[in-house]
Design a protein around this motif. Structure first.
Motif, PDB file in Angstrom:
ATOM      1  N   THR A 172      49.305  45.347  35.100  1.00 49.44           N
ATOM      2  CA  THR A 172      49.053  44.655  36.553  1.00 49.44           C
ATOM      3  C   THR A 172      49.005  45.536  37.871  1.00 49.44           C
ATOM      4  N   ASN A 173      47.912  44.496  38.161  1.00 52.08           N
ATOM      5  CA  ASN A 173      48.153  45.301  39.779  1.00 52.08           C
ATOM      6  C   ASN A 173      47.096  46.765  39.939  1.00 52.08           C
ATOM      7  N   VAL A 200      47.367  41.301  34.363  1.00 49.05           N
ATOM      8  CA  VAL A 200      47.708  40.888  35.708  1.00 49.05           C
ATOM      9  C   VAL A 200      46.792  41.038  36.643  1.00 49.05           C
ATOM     10  N   GLY A 201      46.031  40.762  37.401  1.00 48.49           N
ATOM     11  CA  GLY A 201      45.540  41.245  38.719  1.00 48.49           C
ATOM     12  C   GLY A 201      44.708  42.574  38.838  1.00 48.49           C
ATOM     13  N   ASN A 202      44.062  42.755  37.563  1.00 47.27           N
ATOM     14  CA  ASN A 202      43.981  44.142  37.537  1.00 47.27           C
ATOM     15  C   ASN A 202      42.207  44.106  37.999  1.00 47.27           C
ATOM     16  N   THR A 203      41.846  45.506  38.416  1.00 46.63           N
ATOM     17  CA  THR A 203      40.593  45.092  38.596  1.00 46.63           C
ATOM     18  C   THR A 203      39.809  46.633  37.749  1.00 46.63           C
TER      19      THR A 203
END
Length: 222
Positions: A172-173, A200-203
């Motif tokens: 995450t993130n 979730v929330g990864n780039t």
């Protein structure tokens, strides 16, 4: 929790260990590592001191930097350990992978978490940053993964083996910046049956397109 620079240090059910080899930090693997004033100098030395399932917390302090030169330089093999990197931007703890494309961190214990760190690939086509075997409950949160050049870097970030003990993984993130000009590979490669992942929330930035190849997750079975 005690608040550090850029991260919150969770309350430890077990012991706290501190890691820093920055100039003036007095870091040494000969220290007990139980205070910020006399930290250990490597993360692996802190993991060795931890007790399985005791709820120990390792705090990796600002401006800590390690070069990992082989696939035994750093192993996550103590269950229930939380690793927290302090700092923001370039002051976050940094781990640079060199020497071989098999260089990696093996995760072979359950319920380990790492957050707030930077990982840099500095060898040709490093297969993965983390190789998961008996690693149920492994969490990577708010970390950054970078390549050194178009050819020196990570092919993937998390790779599982065919082991069935890789459930409940959390990713995450995180930020991945892939500089590879050919075949950068997905962030996550799942080789065997697994369940209950949270992603979730990864780039994930790729310099080149991954035509007909998974860009973020590749799996053989779920």
């Amino acid at each position: 929790p005690v608040v550090g620079s850029g991260a919150a240090i969770p309350v430890a059910r077990g012991s706290y260990y501190f890691v820093c080899n920055a100039t003036g930090a007095n870091g040494s693997d000969g220290n007990e590592g139980t205070s910020m004033e006399a930290p250990l100098s490597t993360l692996d030395a802190a993991i060795v001191k931890c007790t399985d399932t005791a709820g120990d917390v390792i705090v990796v302090m600002e401006n800590h930097a390690e070069t990992l030169t082989g696939n035994t330089a750093l192993d996550f093999d103590k269950a229930g350990v939380t690793i927290v990197g302090l700092g923001v931007g370039s002051s976050r703890p940094t781990f640079t992978f060199t020497t071989a494309n098999t260089n990696r961190i093996d995760v072979s214990a359950i319920n380990i978490k790492i957050s707030g760190c930077i990982f840099i690939g500095n060898f040709l086509s490093i297969a993965t940053c983390f190789l998961l075997t008996t690693a149920s409950g492994f969490t990577v949160d708010s970390c950054e993964f970078r390549d050194t050049s178009a050819i020196l870097g990570f092919l993937s970030i998390i790779t599982t083996t065919v082991s069935v003990a890789c459930d409940d993984i959390t990713y995450t993130n995180n930020t991945r910046i892939s500089a590879a000009t050919t075949s950068p590979g997905p962030d996550i490669v799942i080789a065997g049956t697994t369940a209950r992942w949270t992603v979730v929330g990864n780039t994930s930035w790729h310099t080149s397109a991954s035509n007909n190849v998974a860009a973020f997750i590749a799996h053989g079975a779920l």
